[in-house]
Scaffold this motif. Structure first.
Motif: not given
Length: 432
Positions: A330-348, A315-316
């Protein structure tokens, strides 16, 4: 019907404070503050692409009519102008008129907007003063005026649109103005003097004028043309109403109905909504999960959320795509939050997932603190060392929050679609 559908049934009457949907113990928020994550500016920006004018609390066309009538009387009736010369007199006039109109609607069996409990309890003894704080005398001013302005029924200076003025003038009479002057003079000159609408609305010219104004045909074409935006946005309101009422769609959740909306002009904006809301749920649900976990360490919380990490990450990643669609702080701050989750590799591995969840949790609570600081308020949950601490106790079951992290429903926000479809049913005479 879905939770969102039930909250805004097409033939329902709004009562009480109208921002929230019907109370749901599983989804209730604490008294510590509405929208503690500042989600409204983001979801409403995407909702405005679909429904440009009307706000969520606008449940009745009669409320729109009342706003333009009150504004027209204040602007255009010369006999009333001496009453509007004092400090804050225009606001006091609006408050008295709200109470009078809501009383008339209620006692004439017409759809009214606010004040159900008060009107039912006080009956003919209902009264309003220039200092009345109840929603029955303030709801239209607070919740309906913005929609009337966005729809072009009044301009930015609160002048009523000329064609609307002409139609109102056809249904009003000088005698109605004289009676209104008699009703308002005392209450406007003395805050302790009450306006008792029942004294002025029994077979009077004023009552007859209100009857003509609130006739279903009055301003009908104007409302049909103005409330919904462009033709394709009006069609969207119509189509969403059909989805809500279709027996084939009866069992569908709200977001499933949104996915079935077809609009060549709005396809992109519908997709934005479908990308936006799931991540807002992630933010809210993790926040509520934390508020239901006082005294727990971050590592423990990360372990408890690890099994829903893949859904959160997905979802991120979808939300990241919206960064170029809405470029606000506000959107830029939310994008930072999404970036944290989305940056993790699926196979991590699990350790990497937990580290990502801890980083997301810390940033989410920093973000929440900034939102509350902007309002001059204290945060509802903080981290001390690596432990969750609650200055204000949470009131949502953390397992309910976790369940929605898995399921992704029910949605919190309707992107004004229920509101628009409700009003469409009223102004186009669709059967309930």
């Amino acid at each position: 019907m879905t939770e969102l559908d039930r909250s805004t049934a097409a033939d329902g009457i709004a009562i009480g404070l109208p921002y929230f949907t019907e109370p749901d113990p599983a989804l209730s928020r604490s008294s510590g503050g509405r929208d503690p994550l500042g989600l409204l500016p983001v979801w409403s920006a995407f909702g405005r692409k679909l429904v440009p004018h009307v706000a969520s609390p606008v449940g009745q066309v009669n409320g729109i009519k009342a706003v333009v009538l009150i504004q027209w009387l204040a602007n255009e009736q010369e006999k009333l102008r001496p009453l509007l010369a004092g400090d804050d007199a225009a606001r006091k006039f609006f408050r008295l008129m709200e109470g009078l109109v809501e009383y008339w609607l209620y006692h004439n069996g017409r759809p009214y907007c606010f004040g159900n409990n008060t009107l039912a309890a006080e009956q003919n003894n209902f009264y309003v003063t220039t200092k009345t704080g109840k929603t029955v005398a303030n709801g239209l001013y607070q919740y309906y005026r913005g929609s009337s302005r966005r729809a072009g029924l009044v301009d930015d200076n609160w002048n009523v649109e000329p064609e609307v003025c002409k139609e109102l003038n056809r249904h009003w009479t000088p005698k109605a103005t004289d009676e209104l002057l008699g009703a308002l003079t005392g209450p406007l000159s003395n805050a302790k003097t009450a306006l008792v609408p029942d004294r002025y609305l029994d077979g009077t010219a004023l009552s007859k004028a209100l009857n003509r104004i609130f006739d279903n045909g009055t301003l009908l074409h104007t409302l049909q043309e103005s409330l919904f935006g462009q033709e394709f946005q009006r069609a969207l309101a119509r189509d969403f109403l059909a989805l809500r009422r279709s027996s084939e769609m009866e069992g569908l959740r709200f977001e499933q109905r949104v996915r079935r909306l077809q609009s060549e002009e709005l396809a992109h904006d519908i997709d934005c909504v479908l990308r936006c809301e799931p991540f807002l749920l992630v933010m809210q649900d993790v926040f509520d999960f934390l508020r239901g976990s006082p005294g727990k360490k971050l590592e423990q919380l990360a372990r408890e959320l690890e099994d829903v990490f893949s859904q959160m990450r997905e979802r991120a990643a979808a939300f990241q795509w919206l960064g170029s669609e809405l470029e606000t702080p506000r959107m830029k701050q939310m994008q930072m939050l999404a970036d944290i989750l989305a940056a993790s590799a699926p196979a991590a591995n699990s350790a990497a997932h937990r580290a990502c969840l801890i980083a997301f949790t810390c940033e989410l609570l920093d973000y929440h603190k900034r939102c509350m600081t902007e309002r001059g308020r204290d945060p509802l949950v903080v981290i001390e060392g690596d432990v969750i601490v609650l200055p204000v106790v949470g009131d949502r079951d953390p397992q309910d929050a976790k369940k929605r992290l898995v399921d992704g429903f029910p949605w919190m926000n309707d992107y004004y679609l229920n509101t628009a479809s409700n009003l469409y049913a009223q102004v186009f005479g669709e059967p309930a």
